[in-house]
Write an enzyme that holds these catalytic residues in place. Structure first.
Site, PDB file in Angstrom:
ATOM      1  N   SER A   1     -31.527  62.372  20.167  1.00 37.37           N
ATOM      2  CA  SER A   1     -30.125  62.595  20.520  1.00 37.37           C
ATOM      3  C   SER A   1     -29.202  62.036  19.447  1.00 37.37           C
ATOM      4  O   SER A   1     -29.638  61.405  18.495  1.00 37.37           O
ATOM      5  CB  SER A   1     -29.815  61.907  21.854  1.00 37.37           C
ATOM      6  OG  SER A   1     -29.785  60.504  21.691  1.00 37.37           O
ATOM      7  N   GLY A   2     -27.892  62.231  19.652  1.00 37.81           N
ATOM      8  CA  GLY A   2     -26.917  61.756  18.681  1.00 37.81           C
ATOM      9  C   GLY A   2     -26.938  60.256  18.513  1.00 37.81           C
ATOM     10  O   GLY A   2     -26.612  59.734  17.459  1.00 37.81           O
ATOM     11  N   CYS A   3     -27.313  59.515  19.565  1.00 34.54           N
ATOM     12  CA  CYS A   3     -27.341  58.054  19.441  1.00 34.54           C
ATOM     13  C   CYS A   3     -28.580  57.581  18.720  1.00 34.54           C
ATOM     14  O   CYS A   3     -28.652  56.444  18.267  1.00 34.54           O
ATOM     15  CB  CYS A   3     -27.268  57.400  20.820  1.00 34.54           C
ATOM     16  SG  CYS A   3     -28.741  57.650  21.829  1.00 34.54           S
ATOM     17  N   GLY A   4     -29.622  58.434  18.655  1.00 32.75           N
ATOM     18  CA  GLY A   4     -30.815  58.086  17.906  1.00 32.75           C
ATOM     19  C   GLY A   4     -31.797  57.212  18.635  1.00 32.75           C
ATOM     20  O   GLY A   4     -32.709  56.680  18.036  1.00 32.75           O
TER      21      GLY A   4
END
Length: 286
Positions: free
Chosen positions: A122-125
């Site tokens: 995801s974008g947060c990693g």
């Protein structure tokens, strides 16, 4: 099956690497609709295997994948240097791409320690992280750079990055990470649908070519998350400049790891959030 009412796309040869042609319908409340060809960025499942062991599956652009293998492996702490990778094979399958990495057996223990199931990162990693202890790596703080970086060099690097993103210019859907020397001249840029992936690709290029990372600037087209700072520090890069904003955790990590972190870099202006002593500004007090 193609959507009703749209003609087939034009030949794929016209599409730049990392994109595909697609017939679309341009429509609006005040204008007549029309059938056109558009370029869209590819987003492909990419699996990484180390010595035959599956480690992670991410969504990425199918370009510069050998750089990605080196950069991801290095910033994740799986390898100690580019010399630990003996070879990389890219295997394309109908369902996605497999990157098969042949690496030193001494690194297998690090692989087990860092092993995550990163399906669809995801974008947060943080997809696949199982405990709070895994959130951040234990990295040493960087030494001070050999010489300060000028504000003019940082601004020049940001300005040049915009023109060095052909995939973004064609599709509007990708991020970029650029590497500039102390003079601010961009030397390399890597693009990807994922901002973490773009930075990993850039770092992979740098370590494969034995670049002196302590004497340059990393510029990213996205916001600066903690993981972007962590990857930058892991690669020994003392300056990270983001076009957008940093997060509080990114600033905290930049403070601790001795990285000059700048954000909102647009035009000749930017905001420095950590280690301003790495910056040389004419006329400022020392």
């Amino acid at each position: 099956m193609k959507p009703a009412g749209l003609s087939p796309p034009e030949p794929q040869a016209a599409a730049p690497a990392g994109s595909r042609l697609r017939r679309v319908l341009r429509a609006g409340a005040q204008t007549p609709s029309r059938d056109e060809t558009d370029l869209v960025a590819q987003e492909v499942p990419v699996a990484l295997e180390y010595n035959g062991i599956g480690h992670a599956t991410l969504l990425a652009s199918p370009t510069d994948l050998e750089d990605f293998a080196f950069g991801f492996s290095y910033t994740e702490g799986i390898i100690r240097s580019a010399r630990d990778i003996y070879g990389v094979d890219i295997v394309e399958r109908p369902e996605g791409i497999i990157i098969q990495v042949d690496m030193a057996s001494a690194c297998l223990n690090q692989l087990k320690l860092r092993r995550r199931s990163l399906a669809g990162r995801s974008g947060c990693g943080l997809c696949g992280i199982e405990s709070l202890d895994e959130v951040r790596r234990d990295l040493p703080a960087l030494p001070a750079p050999p010489q300060p970086f000028s504000a003019a060099a940082i601004s020049a690097a940001v300005d040049q990055l915009r023109a060095r993103q052909p995939l973004h210019l064609a599709t509007g859907a990708t991020h970029a990470a650029g590497w500039a020397g102390p003079d601010g001249n961009i030397r390399q840029v890597r693009e990807d649908v994922g901002r973490h992936n773009a930075l990993d690709k850039l770092i992979g290029h740098l370590i494969r070519n034995a670049q002196d990372t302590a004497r340059g600037i990393a510029v990213i087209s996205s916001r600066a998350s903690f993981e972007m700072v962590q990857k930058t520090a892991a690669a020994g890069i003392p300056v990270l400049v983001a076009v957008s904003a940093p997060t509080s955790y990114a600033i905290q990590m930049a403070d601790e790891l001795h990285v000059l972190l700048a954000g909102f870099a647009r035009g000749s202006l930017f905001t420095v959030y950590s280690h301003p002593e790495y910056l040389s500004i004419p006329g400022s007090p020392t």
